[in-house]
Design an enzyme around this catalytic site. Sequence first.
Site, PDB file in Angstrom:
ATOM      1  N   GLY A  69       0.831  -1.209   0.000  1.00 56.75           N
ATOM      2  CA  GLY A  69       0.000   0.000   0.000  1.00 56.75           C
ATOM      3  C   GLY A  69       0.858   1.247   0.000  1.00 56.75           C
ATOM      4  N   PHE A  70       0.188   2.369  -0.021  1.00 53.90           N
ATOM      5  CA  PHE A  70       0.896   3.648  -0.042  1.00 53.90           C
ATOM      6  C   PHE A  70       1.797   3.792   1.196  1.00 53.90           C
ATOM      7  CE2 PHE A  70       0.174   7.909   1.935  1.00 53.90           C
ATOM      8  CZ  PHE A  70       1.231   8.550   1.314  1.00 53.90           C
ATOM      9  N   ALA A  72      -1.974  -0.432  12.914  1.00 55.15           N
ATOM     10  CA  ALA A  72      -2.159   0.884  12.291  1.00 55.15           C
ATOM     11  C   ALA A  72      -3.624   1.258  12.383  1.00 55.15           C
ATOM     12  CB  ALA A  72      -1.708   0.827  10.835  1.00 55.15           C
ATOM     13  N   THR A 111     -13.389  -6.962   6.243  1.00 57.75           N
ATOM     14  CA  THR A 111     -11.922  -7.008   6.141  1.00 57.75           C
ATOM     15  C   THR A 111     -11.291  -6.432   7.405  1.00 57.75           C
ATOM     16  OG1 THR A 111     -12.079  -6.677   3.765  1.00 57.75           O
ATOM     17  CG2 THR A 111      -9.937  -6.255   4.759  1.00 57.75           C
ATOM     18  N   GLY A 123      -3.310  -2.308  -2.835  1.00 60.70           N
ATOM     19  CA  GLY A 123      -1.849  -2.340  -2.910  1.00 60.70           C
ATOM     20  C   GLY A 123      -1.406  -2.531  -4.355  1.00 60.70           C
ATOM     21  N   TYR A 147     -16.357   2.668   9.439  1.00 59.71           N
ATOM     22  CA  TYR A 147     -14.885   2.588   9.379  1.00 59.71           C
ATOM     23  C   TYR A 147     -14.308   2.865  10.761  1.00 59.71           C
ATOM     24  CZ  TYR A 147     -10.159   3.748   7.690  1.00 59.71           C
ATOM     25  OH  TYR A 147      -8.811   3.795   7.469  1.00 59.71           O
ATOM     26  N   LYS A 206     -12.321   0.092  13.192  1.00 59.58           N
ATOM     27  CA  LYS A 206     -10.960   0.364  13.668  1.00 59.58           C
ATOM     28  C   LYS A 206     -10.947   0.422  15.197  1.00 59.58           C
ATOM     29  CE  LYS A 206      -7.844   0.808  10.694  1.00 59.58           C
ATOM     30  NZ  LYS A 206      -6.933  -0.319  10.411  1.00 59.58           N
TER      31      LYS A 206
END
Length: 322
Positions: A13-14, A118, A96, A39, A150, A154
């Site tokens: 990924g970034f 993260a 996910t 990715g 989201y 998280k």
Amino acid sequence: MTGDRVLVTGGAGFLGSHLVDRLCDAGNDVTVLDDLSTGDEARLALRRGGIRFVEGSVLDAALVGAEVARADLVYHLAAAVGVRNVVDRPLTSLLTNARGTEHVLAACFEHGAKVLLASTSEIYGKTTKLPMAEDDDRVLGSTRIHRWGYSTTKAFDEHLAFAYADQGLPVVVVRYFNSYGPRLAPGGYGSVVANFLRQATSGEPLTVHGDGEQTRCFTYVDDTVRGTQLAATTPAAEGSVLNLGSTRETTVLELAELVRSHFPGVEIVHVPHEEYYGSSYEDTRRRVPDVTRARDVLGWEPAVDLPEGLARTVEWWRGAHA
Ligand code: UDP
């Protein structure tokens, strides 16, 4: 701390690919696990031969178990990222982020690997208390608004990490604030920096949502990954959650003007939020981190300001996408 066997989920990924560069430079033995959904293996081109790349998903518990078993330290970045992504594909994103992290944490616990999770400033939701400190209350809207899903997954991930920590798993959590830099995908998960650069390089107007007075603290990717590595390797950070973000608050309109300074003649237009995200959407009006903890525990400070970081990003973007 060199020579560690590290696993980076989401390493193509970034953010992940910049972290991989940093970890390789520090002499670590790096494995990347990435399903290439957002990715891109090309981001790891510089490291070809220097890392092990495993194409696969964190939803594959057996694969996660096998890879974690080889590692001393796991950087868990694999996730459905970005508000745009979550608004467009709520079901996949929720599953996910919840199941993938369950697999990673369970495997780390089983195999005794330390884990860095993260996480995101999205955790704070639409709180109006600024700056946002790690232990502040979270303020979210209705469950009918996909955006807050989201934040919720998280937060579930963080809760799970700390529940495992109670059982003895060495865990550290970092929350990112609007990271940007070279290697952003043109879609950029719909993030504002990527959108503006894509629009500017194709001569389209920059689409500022609403009045453009909403703020973010845009954080250059080198600062983000330096903080991430420090968080994972500083013993005093174990068991804590740390904000990693720039403290310079910038309005979206200021960002648009800064981007335009690199592309003279490009127009700036205002469009309603609903046009982009649909009517069931709520925005975060202001977002600013309190980084006292990262400063005190890690000795971390963001080093690259927005004009400099954006100039580097534009230079890279012109070469890669223009
Ligand atoms: N935004 C914008 N134009 C765009 C994309 C985003 O004005 O083309 C706005 C968006 O509505 C939000 C801010 O920029 O107010 C940051 O959006 P982004 O998706 O980058 O990150 P997040 O909302 O997660 O901080």
